[in-house]
Write an enzyme that holds these catalytic residues in place. Structure first.
Site, PDB file in Angstrom:
ATOM      1  N   THR A 251      75.513  52.579  26.195  1.00  0.00           N
ATOM      2  CA  THR A 251      76.389  53.006  27.224  1.00  0.00           C
ATOM      3  C   THR A 251      76.231  53.848  28.240  1.00  0.00           C
ATOM      4  O   THR A 251      75.368  54.657  27.987  1.00  0.00           O
ATOM      5  CB  THR A 251      77.554  52.052  26.838  1.00  0.00           C
ATOM      6  OG1 THR A 251      76.990  51.513  25.890  1.00  0.00           O
ATOM      7  CG2 THR A 251      78.252  51.658  27.790  1.00  0.00           C
TER       8      THR A 251
ATOM      9  N   GLU B 217      72.557  48.404  25.088  1.00  0.00           N
ATOM     10  CA  GLU B 217      72.875  48.426  23.749  1.00  0.00           C
ATOM     11  C   GLU B 217      72.343  49.754  23.406  1.00  0.00           C
ATOM     12  O   GLU B 217      72.888  51.147  23.789  1.00  0.00           O
ATOM     13  CB  GLU B 217      72.724  47.757  22.918  1.00  0.00           C
ATOM     14  CG  GLU B 217      73.042  47.628  21.516  1.00  0.00           C
ATOM     15  CD  GLU B 217      74.002  47.962  21.015  1.00  0.00           C
ATOM     16  OE1 GLU B 217      74.369  47.868  20.030  1.00  0.00           O
ATOM     17  OE2 GLU B 217      75.098  47.796  21.580  1.00  0.00           O
TER      18      GLU B 217
END
Length: 572
Positions: free
Chosen positions: A388, A408
């Site tokens: 992220t 992710e």
């Protein structure tokens, strides 16, 4: 009796990242009176500022910033992932939440991550096509641009296209992560050619060109987000996912059918201000508000921000809130989520009474919030979340945008198509669809959005004007990073750069994590003596914060960028 000293066994983990942190230059706080972009890489922040200087809005700047992040920070976010955005329109005084979260393919079954009836190992599930969710970042940003953009769509991609064709210098952090993931990147033909030329990981300082990414951005600039969701690129995405040895179920119909959603932000009171975050499918907004609601019954202002009691309260409030998160929070479009009950002041007061300032709870358990629809689901067992990036922007008109964006895990599924990585976001679902015969709210389902921890946040003062915009990277640790930073600014009066540089302390599920190599690590023995299960971790939080101050002389902006990464806050 104190719990086992797991922190001692983990203290040496991530030493190479600690070295990078030690070598990173100290961050100076950015100040401005007009406009600001805080992002995870200087080139990304520069791309955003270029749009603001050309007369663009915060949304225009965010799209240019995201396009550049996909090039220079491909391990964290990009075209193949998802994103959540909070946007404040100063002219209409309207706050909106834009959901570009990935979704599960229509054929995804609840047992997607079971093998012989048992949960798969995380990497076995994450690498390849199985865990790739239908990406939503570009369709969401396109919808946001149609509502709030000013500059022509195609112009927003020019900086990233130029950089991809000319090449950019590989940073120490990117080089370290390429080396760390070399064995996995080696398995993908396109990733191998790009990041491991001659069979060796790119070194810091090397020039990286990505002409395939430039070509993809040109297609998006000309055709819009449809270039990713229909036609040759979509066909190649679906084929790569289904042909992998660990295949997924996505089809071109899944890609074509993706639609972003505009939602209502989730807001709550704290210390006389209003904190607004993202609703489900993110657990971030609700869990941050629960932590703050529990802490609102404590006097934090007089505590040492780096002291034992502050760490105790932050950790215990987080552990209590995580217990509720792991049971109730999921995609509210598909399962009942008792948001009203979880944030009810009386319920939060009951939860706050669990907090003992001298002793940690042995085992925090989910509560029983009011206004539930049906019997409560089973609690989801903990599983990894990571990756992220976050972008905070304020433009000259006073519009504010908090964008958290992800693929992710590091480099997502380690599966590259047309110059960008595909996500492995479906691993944010529970691998177990049920526990003891009761369904898990965050189980896999067709067209369902996996639960997120992304926490883009905007805080409003008593005058109803935005005063703080922030968010972080870090998987499920995002929640604790954001909550601690809010307390640092709102309770302890810290300026943004001091707040993001503060040693990280936060809960992760039932545990308490302290940032290795900082003063926080020294609190471990005392916290263990109070009954906390403590672990030392290297924290690469990636916080980016902008504070908006208003006074007789007008507006003043203060920005902070996390020294644990390569980000900056740039401003005029």
């Amino acid at each position: 009796m104190a719990r086992p000293t797991t922190w001692r066994r983990r203290a040496a983990a991530g030493a190479w990242l600690l070295l990078l942190l030690a070598l990173a230059p100290a961050q100076a706080q950015a100040q401005a009176q007009r406009q600001m972009v805080a992002a995870a890489h200087p080139m990304a922040a520069e791309a955003g500022m270029a749009m603001l200087r050309a007369g663009g809005t915060a949304v225009d700047a965010a799209i240019a910033t995201q396009a550049m992040l996909g090039l220079v920070e491909p391990q964290s976010s990009g075209l193949g992932g998802g994103a959540l955005a909070l946007h404040w329109d100063a002219a209409t005084r309207q706050l909106s939440a834009w959901d570009g979260r990935e979704v599960a393919p229509a054929a995804a079954p609840p047992n997607l991550f079971l093998k012989d009836g048992q949960p798969m190992g995380f990497l076995a599930a994450a690498i390849g096509g199985r865990a790739v969710g239908v990406p939503g970042t570009m369709r969401m940003l396109e919808a946001l641009h149609q509502a709030q953009g000013r500059l022509p769509w195609a112009e927003l991609f020019a900086p990233a296209i130029a950089a991809a064709e000319k090449g950019f210098e590989v940073s120490p952090r990117l080089a370290a992560l390429i080396a760390q993931e070399a064995a996995h990147l080696q398995q993908d033909r396109e990733a191998r050619a790009l990041f491991l030329p001659d069979g060796k990981p790119l070194a810091a300082g090397a020039t990286l060109r990505n002409p395939a990414y430039a070509a993809t951005l040109r297609a998006i600039a000309e055709q819009g987000a449809e270039a990713l969701h229909r036609g040759p690129i979509a066909a190649e995405i679906a084929a790569a996912i289904r042909a992998h040895p660990n295949p997924g179920l996505m089809t071109t119909d899944d890609l074509a059918g993706y639609a972003p959603k505009r939602r209502e932000a989730l807001c709550g009171p704290y210390r006389g201000v209003t904190v607004c975050g993202f609703p489900p499918p993110s657990s971030g907004g609700a869990t941050v508000l629960q932590i703050l609601g529990i802490l609102s019954h404590q006097n934090l202002a007089d505590l040492d921000p780096r002291g034992l009691d502050a760490a105790h309260l932050l950790g215990e409030a987080g552990r209590i809130a995580f217990a509720d998160r792991n049971r109730y929070l999921a995609d509210a479009d598909q399962v009942p989520v008792p948001l009203r009950g979880l944030l009810d002041p009386t319920y939060l007061l009951i939860r706050a009474q669990l907090l003992d300032r001298d002793r940690a709870l042995a085992e925090p358990r989910a509560g029983n919030p009011p206004w539930q629809a049906g019997p409560p689901p089973a609690s989801q067992p903990p599983q990894p979340e990571s990756g992220t990036s976050h972008v905070s922007i304020v433009d000259a008109a006073g519009d504010v945008l908090a964008l958290t964006t992800t693929v992710e895990d590091l480099f997502g599924a380690r599966l590259m198509v047309r110059g960008f990585f595909l996500n492995n976001e479906l691993t944010d679902f529970s691998f177990l669809p049920e526990v003891n015969g009761r369904p898990v709210a965050n189980r896999v389902g067709p067209g369902k959005r996996p639960r997120s921890s992304m926490s883009p946040t905007i805080v409003f003062g008593a005058d109803g004007q935005p005063m703080l915009v922030l968010g972080s990277a870090g998987g499920s640790r995002i929640i604790g990073h954001v909550a601690q930073t809010l307390v640092a600014v709102l309770d302890w009066g810290m300026e943004p750069q001091a707040a993001v540089s503060l040693p990280r302390v936060g809960a992760l599920n039932a545990g308490l994590e302290l940032e290795a190599g900082t003063a926080a690590a020294g609190l471990a023995p005392a916290l263990e003596a109070r009954g906390f299960p403590v672990e030392l971790r290297t924290m690469t939080s990636g916080l980016h914060v902008i504070r908006i101050l208003r006074g007789p002389e007008g507006v003043r902006l203060q920005g902070g960028a996390d020294p644990r990464r390569e980000g900056v806050a740039l401003a005029d």
